[in-house]
Motif scaffolding. Structure first.
Motif, PDB file in Angstrom:
ATOM      1  N   GLU A  44       0.840  -1.194   0.000  1.00 43.36           N
ATOM      2  CA  GLU A  44       0.000   0.000   0.000  1.00 43.36           C
ATOM      3  C   GLU A  44       0.878   1.248   0.000  1.00 43.36           C
ATOM      4  O   GLU A  44       1.909   1.304   0.674  1.00 43.36           O
ATOM      5  CB  GLU A  44      -0.887  -0.006   1.239  1.00 43.36           C
ATOM      6  N   GLY A  45       0.476   2.233  -0.798  1.00 43.80           N
ATOM      7  CA  GLY A  45       1.215   3.495  -0.873  1.00 43.80           C
ATOM      8  C   GLY A  45       2.205   3.558  -2.022  1.00 43.80           C
ATOM      9  O   GLY A  45       2.729   4.623  -2.326  1.00 43.80           O
ATOM     10  N   THR A  46       2.461   2.438  -2.680  1.00 42.96           N
ATOM     11  CA  THR A  46       3.381   2.412  -3.814  1.00 42.96           C
ATOM     12  C   THR A  46       2.719   3.048  -5.029  1.00 42.96           C
ATOM     13  O   THR A  46       1.532   2.841  -5.282  1.00 42.96           O
ATOM     14  CB  THR A  46       3.776   0.957  -4.153  1.00 42.96           C
ATOM     15  N   TRP A  47       3.496   3.828  -5.789  1.00 40.35           N
ATOM     16  CA  TRP A  47       3.012   4.413  -7.041  1.00 40.35           C
ATOM     17  C   TRP A  47       3.436   3.519  -8.194  1.00 40.35           C
ATOM     18  O   TRP A  47       4.577   3.047  -8.247  1.00 40.35           O
ATOM     19  CB  TRP A  47       3.593   5.806  -7.246  1.00 40.35           C
ATOM     20  N   VAL A  48       2.498   3.280  -9.113  1.00 39.35           N
ATOM     21  CA  VAL A  48       2.788   2.489 -10.311  1.00 39.35           C
ATOM     22  C   VAL A  48       2.297   3.248 -11.538  1.00 39.35           C
ATOM     23  O   VAL A  48       1.351   4.039 -11.464  1.00 39.35           O
ATOM     24  CB  VAL A  48       2.140   1.082 -10.252  1.00 39.35           C
ATOM     25  N   LEU A  49       2.960   3.015 -12.659  1.00 38.25           N
ATOM     26  CA  LEU A  49       2.541   3.599 -13.925  1.00 38.25           C
ATOM     27  C   LEU A  49       1.671   2.568 -14.626  1.00 38.25           C
ATOM     28  O   LEU A  49       2.108   1.441 -14.890  1.00 38.25           O
ATOM     29  CB  LEU A  49       3.768   3.955 -14.759  1.00 38.25           C
ATOM     30  N   VAL A  50       0.417   2.942 -14.906  1.00 40.37           N
ATOM     31  CA  VAL A  50      -0.594   2.006 -15.381  1.00 40.37           C
ATOM     32  C   VAL A  50      -0.945   2.283 -16.844  1.00 40.37           C
ATOM     33  O   VAL A  50      -1.217   3.421 -17.224  1.00 40.37           O
ATOM     34  CB  VAL A  50      -1.863   2.104 -14.505  1.00 40.37           C
ATOM     35  N   PHE A  51      -0.924   1.224 -17.635  1.00 41.49           N
ATOM     36  CA  PHE A  51      -1.335   1.254 -19.034  1.00 41.49           C
ATOM     37  C   PHE A  51      -2.422   0.201 -19.203  1.00 41.49           C
ATOM     38  O   PHE A  51      -2.176  -0.986 -18.922  1.00 41.49           O
ATOM     39  CB  PHE A  51      -0.173   0.894 -19.966  1.00 41.49           C
ATOM     40  N   LEU A  52      -3.598   0.605 -19.661  1.00 43.43           N
ATOM     41  CA  LEU A  52      -4.689  -0.332 -19.925  1.00 43.43           C
ATOM     42  C   LEU A  52      -4.945  -1.276 -18.750  1.00 43.43           C
ATOM     43  O   LEU A  52      -5.007  -2.489 -18.902  1.00 43.43           O
ATOM     44  CB  LEU A  52      -4.405  -1.126 -21.202  1.00 43.43           C
ATOM     45  N   ASP A  53      -5.058  -0.710 -17.561  1.00 43.97           N
ATOM     46  CA  ASP A  53      -5.345  -1.444 -16.326  1.00 43.97           C
ATOM     47  C   ASP A  53      -4.291  -2.465 -15.933  1.00 43.97           C
ATOM     48  O   ASP A  53      -4.571  -3.412 -15.198  1.00 43.97           O
ATOM     49  CB  ASP A  53      -6.727  -2.103 -16.378  1.00 43.97           C
ATOM     50  N   ALA A  54      -3.060  -2.277 -16.399  1.00 45.32           N
ATOM     51  CA  ALA A  54      -1.942  -3.125 -15.985  1.00 45.32           C
ATOM     52  C   ALA A  54      -0.781  -2.226 -15.564  1.00 45.32           C
ATOM     53  O   ALA A  54      -0.393  -1.317 -16.295  1.00 45.32           O
ATOM     54  CB  ALA A  54      -1.509  -4.044 -17.122  1.00 45.32           C
ATOM     55  N   ALA A  55      -0.232  -2.493 -14.383  1.00 39.60           N
ATOM     56  CA  ALA A  55       0.931  -1.743 -13.914  1.00 39.60           C
ATOM     57  C   ALA A  55       2.142  -2.214 -14.711  1.00 39.60           C
ATOM     58  O   ALA A  55       2.389  -3.406 -14.835  1.00 39.60           O
ATOM     59  CB  ALA A  55       1.143  -1.979 -12.428  1.00 39.60           C
ATOM     60  N   ARG A  56       2.875  -1.269 -15.273  1.00 39.07           N
ATOM     61  CA  ARG A  56       4.046  -1.615 -16.080  1.00 39.07           C
ATOM     62  C   ARG A  56       5.353  -1.209 -15.427  1.00 39.07           C
ATOM     63  O   ARG A  56       6.413  -1.685 -15.802  1.00 39.07           O
ATOM     64  CB  ARG A  56       3.969  -0.942 -17.453  1.00 39.07           C
ATOM     65  N   GLU A  57       5.286  -0.289 -14.433  1.00 38.24           N
ATOM     66  CA  GLU A  57       6.508   0.212 -13.812  1.00 38.24           C
ATOM     67  C   GLU A  57       6.177   0.775 -12.433  1.00 38.24           C
ATOM     68  O   GLU A  57       5.144   1.405 -12.253  1.00 38.24           O
ATOM     69  CB  GLU A  57       7.094   1.318 -14.699  1.00 38.24           C
ATOM     70  N   VAL A  58       7.066   0.526 -11.476  1.00 40.50           N
ATOM     71  CA  VAL A  58       6.966   1.164 -10.165  1.00 40.50           C
ATOM     72  C   VAL A  58       7.686   2.507 -10.279  1.00 40.50           C
ATOM     73  O   VAL A  58       8.793   2.575 -10.825  1.00 40.50           O
ATOM     74  CB  VAL A  58       7.611   0.290  -9.071  1.00 40.50           C
ATOM     75  N   VAL A  59       7.047   3.586  -9.806  1.00 31.75           N
ATOM     76  CA  VAL A  59       7.643   4.918  -9.883  1.00 31.75           C
ATOM     77  C   VAL A  59       7.645   5.550  -8.494  1.00 31.75           C
ATOM     78  O   VAL A  59       6.891   5.147  -7.611  1.00 31.75           O
ATOM     79  CB  VAL A  59       6.899   5.836 -10.886  1.00 31.75           C
ATOM     80  N   THR A  60       8.507   6.553  -8.325  1.00 29.75           N
ATOM     81  CA  THR A  60       8.534   7.289  -7.065  1.00 29.75           C
ATOM     82  C   THR A  60       7.364   8.268  -7.022  1.00 29.75           C
ATOM     83  O   THR A  60       6.750   8.578  -8.059  1.00 29.75           O
ATOM     84  CB  THR A  60       9.844   8.083  -6.914  1.00 29.75           C
ATOM     85  N   SER A  61       7.074   8.783  -5.857  1.00 31.10           N
ATOM     86  CA  SER A  61       5.999   9.776  -5.743  1.00 31.10           C
ATOM     87  C   SER A  61       6.341  11.034  -6.542  1.00 31.10           C
ATOM     88  O   SER A  61       5.456  11.671  -7.112  1.00 31.10           O
ATOM     89  CB  SER A  61       5.711  10.119  -4.284  1.00 31.10           C
ATOM     90  N   GLU A  62       7.648  11.373  -6.595  1.00 34.28           N
ATOM     91  CA  GLU A  62       8.077  12.532  -7.379  1.00 34.28           C
ATOM     92  C   GLU A  62       7.824  12.307  -8.868  1.00 34.28           C
ATOM     93  O   GLU A  62       7.340  13.194  -9.570  1.00 34.28           O
ATOM     94  CB  GLU A  62       9.552  12.844  -7.132  1.00 34.28           C
ATOM     95  N   GLN A  63       8.172  11.112  -9.357  1.00 32.77           N
ATOM     96  CA  GLN A  63       7.921  10.808 -10.766  1.00 32.77           C
ATOM     97  C   GLN A  63       6.423  10.819 -11.054  1.00 32.77           C
ATOM     98  O   GLN A  63       5.989  11.329 -12.084  1.00 32.77           O
ATOM     99  CB  GLN A  63       8.507   9.440 -11.129  1.00 32.77           C
ATOM    100  N   ALA A  64       5.636  10.264 -10.151  1.00 33.51           N
ATOM    101  CA  ALA A  64       4.181  10.247 -10.327  1.00 33.51           C
ATOM    102  C   ALA A  64       3.638  11.668 -10.422  1.00 33.51           C
ATOM    103  O   ALA A  64       2.766  11.957 -11.249  1.00 33.51           O
ATOM    104  CB  ALA A  64       3.518   9.487  -9.179  1.00 33.51           C
ATOM    105  N   SER A  65       4.172  12.562  -9.601  1.00 35.60           N
ATOM    106  CA  SER A  65       3.727  13.963  -9.618  1.00 35.60           C
ATOM    107  C   SER A  65       4.080  14.637 -10.945  1.00 35.60           C
ATOM    108  O   SER A  65       3.250  15.347 -11.531  1.00 35.60           O
ATOM    109  CB  SER A  65       4.357  14.714  -8.457  1.00 35.60           C
TER     110      SER A  65
END
Length: 104
Positions: free
Chosen positions: A38-59
């Motif tokens: 819980e709390g992890t940011w992921v980059l999602v494409f078509l309802d599938a997580a493809r990469e774990v990203v930092t909160s800074e990258q997510a922002s």
């Protein structure tokens, strides 16, 4: 073309997780990145997580997507605030392209 959307894991599971972004939650396939806490940011494409990203990258990605929405709506108001590292200065080519300007 597929655009990745940063989403935050709010309820982890086995192979899947409920993730949230912009007030919307969805069940996301986590098999490509593995189960995440819980709390992890992921980059999602078509309802599938493809990469774990930092909160800074997510922002930063979220800001870029907000700027795209503004531009598609025909507005530039507020775009500078979404790119504070670029606003108020002349754009610069990256070093690997700058060398081509002087060698011509």
């Amino acid at each position: 073309m597929c655009i990745g959307v940063p989403m935050k894991v709010i309820r982890p599971g086995s192979g899947y997780a409920v993730c949230e972004a912009a007030g919307e939650s969805r069940e996301i396939d986590m098999r490509l990145v593995g189960d995440q806490p819980e709390g992890t940011w992921v980059l999602v494409f078509l309802d599938a997580a493809r990469e774990v990203v930092t909160s800074e990258q997510a922002s930063l990605i979220g800001n870029a997507l907000d700027a795209l929405r503004l531009a598609l709506a025909g507005s530039t108001e507020g775009i500078d605030e979404l790119f504070p590292d670029l606003a108020g200065r002349e754009p610069e080519l990256p070093p690997h392209l700058q060398i081509h300007l002087t060698s011509s």
